[in-house]
Design a protein around this motif. Structure first.
Motif, PDB file in Angstrom:
ATOM      1  N   ILE A   1       0.851  -1.185   0.000  1.00 43.30           N
ATOM      2  CA  ILE A   1       0.000   0.000   0.000  1.00 43.30           C
ATOM      3  C   ILE A   1       0.890   1.238   0.000  1.00 43.30           C
ATOM      4  CG2 ILE A   1      -1.816   1.273   1.209  1.00 43.30           C
ATOM      5  CD1 ILE A   1      -2.676  -1.343   2.514  1.00 43.30           C
ATOM      6  N   ILE A   2       0.645   2.152  -0.950  1.00 43.96           N
ATOM      7  CA  ILE A   2       1.407   3.398  -1.039  1.00 43.96           C
ATOM      8  C   ILE A   2       0.419   4.565  -1.087  1.00 43.96           C
ATOM      9  CG2 ILE A   2       3.184   4.685  -2.276  1.00 43.96           C
ATOM     10  CD1 ILE A   2       4.039   2.167  -3.653  1.00 43.96           C
TER      11      ILE A   2
ATOM     12  N   ILE B   1       2.522   1.040   5.963  1.00 38.99           N
ATOM     13  CA  ILE B   1       2.077   1.669   4.719  1.00 38.99           C
ATOM     14  C   ILE B   1       3.122   2.702   4.299  1.00 38.99           C
ATOM     15  CG2 ILE B   1       0.318   3.164   3.680  1.00 38.99           C
ATOM     16  CD1 ILE B   1      -1.746   1.790   5.438  1.00 38.99           C
ATOM     17  N   THR B   2       3.515   2.673   3.026  1.00 37.82           N
ATOM     18  CA  THR B   2       4.486   3.629   2.507  1.00 37.82           C
ATOM     19  C   THR B   2       3.773   4.933   2.172  1.00 37.82           C
ATOM     20  OG1 THR B   2       5.792   1.820   1.557  1.00 37.82           O
ATOM     21  CG2 THR B   2       6.216   4.047   0.729  1.00 37.82           C
ATOM     22  N   GLN B   3       4.187   6.028   2.815  1.00 39.35           N
ATOM     23  CA  GLN B   3       3.521   7.313   2.629  1.00 39.35           C
ATOM     24  C   GLN B   3       4.487   8.325   2.026  1.00 39.35           C
ATOM     25  OE1 GLN B   3       2.013   6.921   6.937  1.00 39.35           O
ATOM     26  NE2 GLN B   3       0.456   8.239   6.008  1.00 39.35           N
ATOM     27  N   VAL B   4       4.029   9.038   1.005  1.00 35.72           N
ATOM     28  CA  VAL B   4       4.839  10.016   0.281  1.00 35.72           C
ATOM     29  C   VAL B   4       4.234  11.400   0.483  1.00 35.72           C
ATOM     30  CG1 VAL B   4       5.746  10.714  -1.970  1.00 35.72           C
ATOM     31  CG2 VAL B   4       5.448   8.269  -1.444  1.00 35.72           C
ATOM     32  N   GLN B   5       5.094  12.380   0.807  1.00 29.58           N
ATOM     33  CA  GLN B   5       4.662  13.762   1.007  1.00 29.58           C
ATOM     34  C   GLN B   5       4.853  14.558  -0.283  1.00 29.58           C
ATOM     35  OE1 GLN B   5       3.536  15.885   3.822  1.00 29.58           O
ATOM     36  NE2 GLN B   5       3.304  17.183   2.021  1.00 29.58           N
ATOM     37  N   VAL B   6       3.795  15.239  -0.723  1.00 22.02           N
ATOM     38  CA  VAL B   6       3.890  16.117  -1.883  1.00 22.02           C
ATOM     39  C   VAL B   6       4.839  17.270  -1.564  1.00 22.02           C
ATOM     40  CG1 VAL B   6       2.613  17.829  -3.239  1.00 22.02           C
ATOM     41  CG2 VAL B   6       1.650  15.571  -2.886  1.00 22.02           C
ATOM     42  N   ASN B   7       5.698  17.610  -2.536  1.00 27.46           N
ATOM     43  CA  ASN B   7       6.627  18.725  -2.358  1.00 27.46           C
ATOM     44  C   ASN B   7       6.739  19.486  -3.677  1.00 27.46           C
ATOM     45  OD1 ASN B   7       8.675  20.521  -1.797  1.00 27.46           O
ATOM     46  ND2 ASN B   7      10.038  19.001  -0.860  1.00 27.46           N
ATOM     47  N   PRO B   8       5.882  20.492  -3.888  1.00 23.80           N
ATOM     48  CA  PRO B   8       5.888  21.208  -5.170  1.00 23.80           C
ATOM     49  C   PRO B   8       7.172  21.973  -5.443  1.00 23.80           C
ATOM     50  CG  PRO B   8       4.457  22.305  -3.572  1.00 23.80           C
ATOM     51  CD  PRO B   8       4.864  20.996  -2.981  1.00 23.80           C
ATOM     52  N   PHE B   9       7.965  22.305  -4.389  1.00 20.17           N
ATOM     53  CA  PHE B   9       9.195  23.061  -4.577  1.00 20.17           C
ATOM     54  C   PHE B   9      10.252  22.260  -5.343  1.00 20.17           C
ATOM     55  CE2 PHE B   9       7.298  24.941  -0.724  1.00 20.17           C
ATOM     56  CZ  PHE B   9       7.198  26.255  -1.154  1.00 20.17           C
TER      57      PHE B   9
ATOM     58  N   ARG C   1       3.047   8.556 -10.903  1.00 14.41           N
ATOM     59  CA  ARG C   1       3.795   7.845 -11.946  1.00 14.41           C
ATOM     60  C   ARG C   1       4.872   6.941 -11.329  1.00 14.41           C
ATOM     61  NH1 ARG C   1       3.745  12.976 -14.547  1.00 14.41           N
ATOM     62  NH2 ARG C   1       2.318  13.027 -16.321  1.00 14.41           N
ATOM     63  N   PHE C   2       5.591   7.480 -10.361  1.00 14.40           N
ATOM     64  CA  PHE C   2       6.654   6.698  -9.742  1.00 14.40           C
ATOM     65  C   PHE C   2       6.101   5.629  -8.807  1.00 14.40           C
ATOM     66  CE2 PHE C   2       9.070  10.365 -11.179  1.00 14.40           C
ATOM     67  CZ  PHE C   2      10.246   9.769 -11.634  1.00 14.40           C
ATOM     68  N   MET C   3       4.961   5.910  -8.179  1.00 18.51           N
ATOM     69  CA  MET C   3       4.345   4.900  -7.304  1.00 18.51           C
ATOM     70  C   MET C   3       3.979   3.644  -8.083  1.00 18.51           C
ATOM     71  SD  MET C   3       2.023   7.520  -5.036  1.00 18.51           S
ATOM     72  CE  MET C   3       0.812   6.310  -4.521  1.00 18.51           C
TER      73      MET C   3
ATOM     74  N   MET D   1      -3.505   1.984  -3.657  1.00 16.27           N
ATOM     75  CA  MET D   1      -2.909   3.315  -3.652  1.00 16.27           C
ATOM     76  C   MET D   1      -3.926   4.310  -3.100  1.00 16.27           C
ATOM     77  SD  MET D   1      -1.450   3.017  -7.532  1.00 16.27           S
ATOM     78  CE  MET D   1      -0.632   4.587  -7.591  1.00 16.27           C
ATOM     79  N   MET D   2      -3.410   5.316  -2.406  1.00 11.78           N
ATOM     80  CA  MET D   2      -4.263   6.405  -1.951  1.00 11.78           C
ATOM     81  C   MET D   2      -3.696   7.718  -2.455  1.00 11.78           C
ATOM     82  SD  MET D   2      -5.308   7.743   1.863  1.00 11.78           S
ATOM     83  CE  MET D   2      -4.345   9.243   1.946  1.00 11.78           C
TER      84      MET D   2
END
Length: 523
Positions: free
Chosen positions: A305-306, A319-327, A337-339, A347-348
């Motif tokens: 689960i990502i 659960i693998t969690q990714v933080q959005v970073n627009p910078f 795409r990478f997930m 996926m969430m």
């Protein structure tokens, strides 16, 4: 003997020594009375001034009463002082209400002639014990007092808002904002308060022109808390919002307030091997909690689960969690795409905001992944229109989306002050319920200390499930407006938000006015 007072309760002390016992909440306290006793004196001696008559001041003391305190107060204020008994908790609450949170700390700083911008930073540690830090008067202590009081009030957010002549601090409790009483001269220390919060959240204290986001971990008693901090530049200085997140919060579908039939639908949905489940609603309607509870239910060693979120509100174990970073160019679309290259089963996506994100989300669902995400719409049928407006193709929506779930949070009646009370006929008529009203028992909270005299304590969800079945798919393919989709869904048995709210009213959990506050009238 004065020492014998120690063995008596408050009522016995009042009777034996012929001292009146008062309830401060029932008294009208004039501002001139408060001027006679500074906040730091009231806090030090645990007293509260209640009445001023000519040269005589009446103060409330908590039992056991020490006669020596009255002599000290007499010397300090230069007036005759009379004592009455009051509950110690009532005195503490009155000091906070009338003087403001941390008033004695602010007075102490002024008394020490500290610079309003002085900061005494703590050593950088993983967790900051906000209850244990109660040393000398300082901005550190004032900020800790604000945080501790917010936690005690069950607040989910703390808003620190500077204006031209005042500093306003508000707590969001059960979805409603309430003012936190603060000293009038707290405005002088706004810059120092903001700097202290920035230090705790490891933000740039020199940057005052740009918004900043950060996090901090604090400890309140035995509870570990994760605070999400956001700074926003305004006309009169930086405004701060602190979102209080409990680090020990457990996510369970059973705690969401789902009815039996809705629970069965959701359990079937999250067992599907592929497809999209959209949870819709405005900000603060509990969408993320529903998604987290769903992920916790399906989380197991045999599933990858990502999630990609903005921000990550809670850490979910396993659960693998990714933080959005627009910078750095890491948005929802790029992250998705990478997930997909990490072989996920589920996926969430924190939110579908644009056409690029919606296209990748749909593609992920069509290639064998279960995807959970959110949309900002008023009802379940509105989710279709929102995605079509973004530019999603109807045939892709019809073949990938499994269900739209709209939700809101409603306040629960306080169980401590819950009484039977039927609403007026106009309110019932406007609500539009079809049941026999004579068979329904209505309840209302009259207000008590447990609920801070609001009549409500805690929240639960109300839901609107729109499964994308054959008839609904045909309407999506024909680009039917949301009104037609909603009408067809109702004919197929969909229960609206207001209908689900009505079921909770009949169970005595909430009130008609509360459900009306968060829902639109069913057409």
């Amino acid at each position: 003997m004065p020492g014998s007072i120690l063995s008596f309760s408050k009522s016995n002390s009042a009777i034996i020594f012929d001292i009146p016992y008062v309830k401060i909440k029932e008294l009208a306290i004039s501002p001139e009375v408060l001027l006679k006793i500074p906040a730091r004196i009231a806090c030090h001696y645990k007293i509260f001034p209640v009445k001023l008559k000519e040269n005589s001041l009446t103060v409330a003391l908590a039992p056991p009463m020490d006669p020596g305190v009255l002599d000290d107060i007499k010397l300090l204020v230069g007036l005759d002082v009379e004592g009455v008994l009051a509950d110690e908790r009532d005195i503490a609450d009155a000091i906070k209400e009338y003087y403001g949170i941390g008033a004695e700390t602010i007075e102490g700083i002024l008394g020490q002639n500290d610079s309003p911008n002085s900061i005494l930073p703590l050593p950088e540690t993983e967790d900051i014990d906000i209850e244990g830090l109660s040393g000398d008067a300082s901005i550190i202590r004032f900020v800790n007092q604000v945080l501790v009081q917010a936690v005690k009030n069950r607040a989910t957010d703390i808003h620190i808002e500077p204006y031209e002549d005042e500093l306003r601090i508000r707590n969001r409790i059960d979805g409603i904002l309430y003012d936190m009483p603060v000293p009038q001269n707290a405005r002088r220390f706004h810059a120092a308060i903001i700097s202290r919060i920035k230090i705790m959240a490891r933000l740039d204290i020199a940057e005052r022109r740009k918004p900043q986001d950060g996090r901090m971990k604090v400890k309140a008693g035995d509870e570990d808390l994760d605070l999400r901090v956001s700074m926003l530049p305004t006309q009169f200085g930086e405004s701060a919002d602190l979102r209080i997140l409990s680090g020990s919060m457990l996510y369970s579908l059973s705690g969401l307030g789902l009815s039996g039939s809705d629970m069965d639908i959701l359990l079937d949905l999250i067992k599907k091997p592929h497809g999209i489940i959209f949870v819709t609603g405005p900000t603060g309607s509990g969408k993320t909690t529903t998604l987290y509870a769903s992920l916790s239910r399906v989380n197991s060693a045999d599933k990858k689960i990502i999630t990609i979120e903005d921000p990550i509100e809670y850490q979910l174990k396993g659960i693998t969690q990714v933080q959005v970073n627009p910078f750095i160019g890491l948005g929802f679309a790029t992250g998705l795409r990478f997930m997909l290259r990490h072989d996920p089963d589920i996926m969430m996506v924190g939110e579908v905001r644009d056409i690029e994100t919606s296209e990748i989300t749909i593609r992920a669902a069509l290639t064998g992944h279960l995807v959970l995400s959110t949309l900002h719409t008023n009802d379940a049928a509105g989710g279709v229109a929102r995605l079509l407006d973004m530019g999603a193709e109807p045939y892709l929506l019809a073949s990938s989306v499994e269900c739209f779930i709209a939700q809101r949070l409603i306040r629960l009646i306080c169980p401590e002050c819950k009484l039977e009370k039927k609403p007026d006929s106009e309110t019932i008529k406007e609500f539009g319920a079809k049941d026999d009203m004579n068979k329904v028992v209505f309840y209302e909270g009259v207000g008590c200390e447990s609920c801070r005299f609001t009549g409500f304590k805690g929240r639960t969800g109300i839901y609107e499930f729109l499964p994308v079945t054959g008839d609904i798919r045909e309407l999506i393919l024909s680009r039917a407006p949301s009104g037609r989709i909603r009408k067809k869904a109702l004919a197929l048995g969909m229960r609206t938000l207001r209908m689900d709210g009505w079921e909770k009213i009949k169970k005595g959990l909430t009130t008609i006015s509360e459900v009306m506050r968060v829902t639109e009238k069913d057409s």
